[in-house]
Scaffold this active site. Structure first.
Site, PDB file in Angstrom:
ATOM      1  N   ASP A   1      22.502  98.561 120.939  1.00 50.49           N
ATOM      2  CA  ASP A   1      22.306  97.290 120.263  1.00 50.49           C
ATOM      3  C   ASP A   1      23.469  96.369 120.637  1.00 50.49           C
ATOM      4  OD1 ASP A   1      21.358  95.405 118.302  1.00 50.49           O
ATOM      5  OD2 ASP A   1      22.928  96.137 116.973  1.00 50.49           O
TER       6      ASP A   1
ATOM      7  N   ASP B   1      24.458  92.875 118.671  1.00 48.51           N
ATOM      8  CA  ASP B   1      25.153  92.231 117.550  1.00 48.51           C
ATOM      9  C   ASP B   1      25.495  93.202 116.433  1.00 48.51           C
ATOM     10  OD1 ASP B   1      25.246  89.362 118.313  1.00 48.51           O
ATOM     11  OD2 ASP B   1      23.082  89.672 118.472  1.00 48.51           O
TER      12      ASP B   1
ATOM     13  N   ASN C   1      23.359  99.580 114.621  1.00 51.83           N
ATOM     14  CA  ASN C   1      23.858  99.498 113.244  1.00 51.83           C
ATOM     15  C   ASN C   1      22.733  99.304 112.233  1.00 51.83           C
ATOM     16  OD1 ASN C   1      23.564  96.703 114.268  1.00 51.83           O
ATOM     17  ND2 ASN C   1      24.360  96.141 112.257  1.00 51.83           N
TER      18      ASN C   1
END
Length: 196
Positions: free
Chosen positions: A31, A33, A142
């Site tokens: 990922d 961001d 996240n």
């Protein structure tokens, strides 16, 4: 989501055929961001990059902070994995950020919002659509909603915003290096155990 179909009607994989230099490697999906970087439209002290992006005919500056250890993490992972950055962000933002974050092109492939599957309002990264064996594919993200279809392939990471003392990416390197030897990563990555 538009799906490209090959001649027999099956969906075309999101990734091209594996390049010869990545043969025999597992696929590491990262990922962007809050995993590798944090971006803000508000100015922040000492940003690593300022990336201008055109949104609805207006230019906006994104102030980007790199997660501690990200440069070394990408370099190490690029030596042992086929690295894919898969983000729910739009390419007009994520592409220039990745150009700055990864000038040496360690990341083999970039996938953006249009490659996500919209599931109950969440952008889900469907690993079965990549065109790589799912048992050889790991996702580092996240947001648990992003890998809801493949929890057994996930290495959860905490959301990062600006903590300069964060060591999570550095701490994950030995674990991810060991994971390259797994027959099937799903046998190692238990969704109920935090590995970070």
């Amino acid at each position: 989501m538009p799906v490209n179909l090959v001649q027999d009607g099956t969906p075309r994989p999101l990734l091209p055929a594996i390049a010869s230099k990545y043969l025999g490697r597992k696929c590491l999906v990262l990922d962007l961001d809050e995993t590798l970087v944090h971006s803000s439209l508000k100015p922040v002290p000492a940003p690593d990059y300022i990336v201008p992006v055109e949104i609805e005919n207006n230019w906006h500056n994104f102030y980007v902070l790199k997660r501690p250890g990200v440069d070394n993490f990408l370099r190490k992972m690029g030596e042992i994995y086929e690295v894919v950055v898969f983000t729910a962000s739009l390419s007009k933002y994520a592409d220039p950020v990745l150009d700055k974050l990864d000038p040496g092109r360690t990341v083999a492939h970039r996938l953006f919002r249009e490659s996500c599957f919209n599931h109950r309002g969440n952008y889900v990264k469907d690993l079965s659509q990549l065109g790589r064996p799912v048992g050889d594919t790991i996702i580092l993200d996240n947001s648990p909603a992003s890998y809801i279809f493949h929890p057994h392939n996930a290495v959860p990471v905490s959301s990062w915003f600006n903590d300069p003392h964060d060591t999570e990416l550095t701490d994950l390197c030995p674990f991810l290096e060991d994971l390259t030897n797994a027959q099937d990563v799903r046998g190692v990555l238990n969704p109920f155990v935090q590995h970070a």
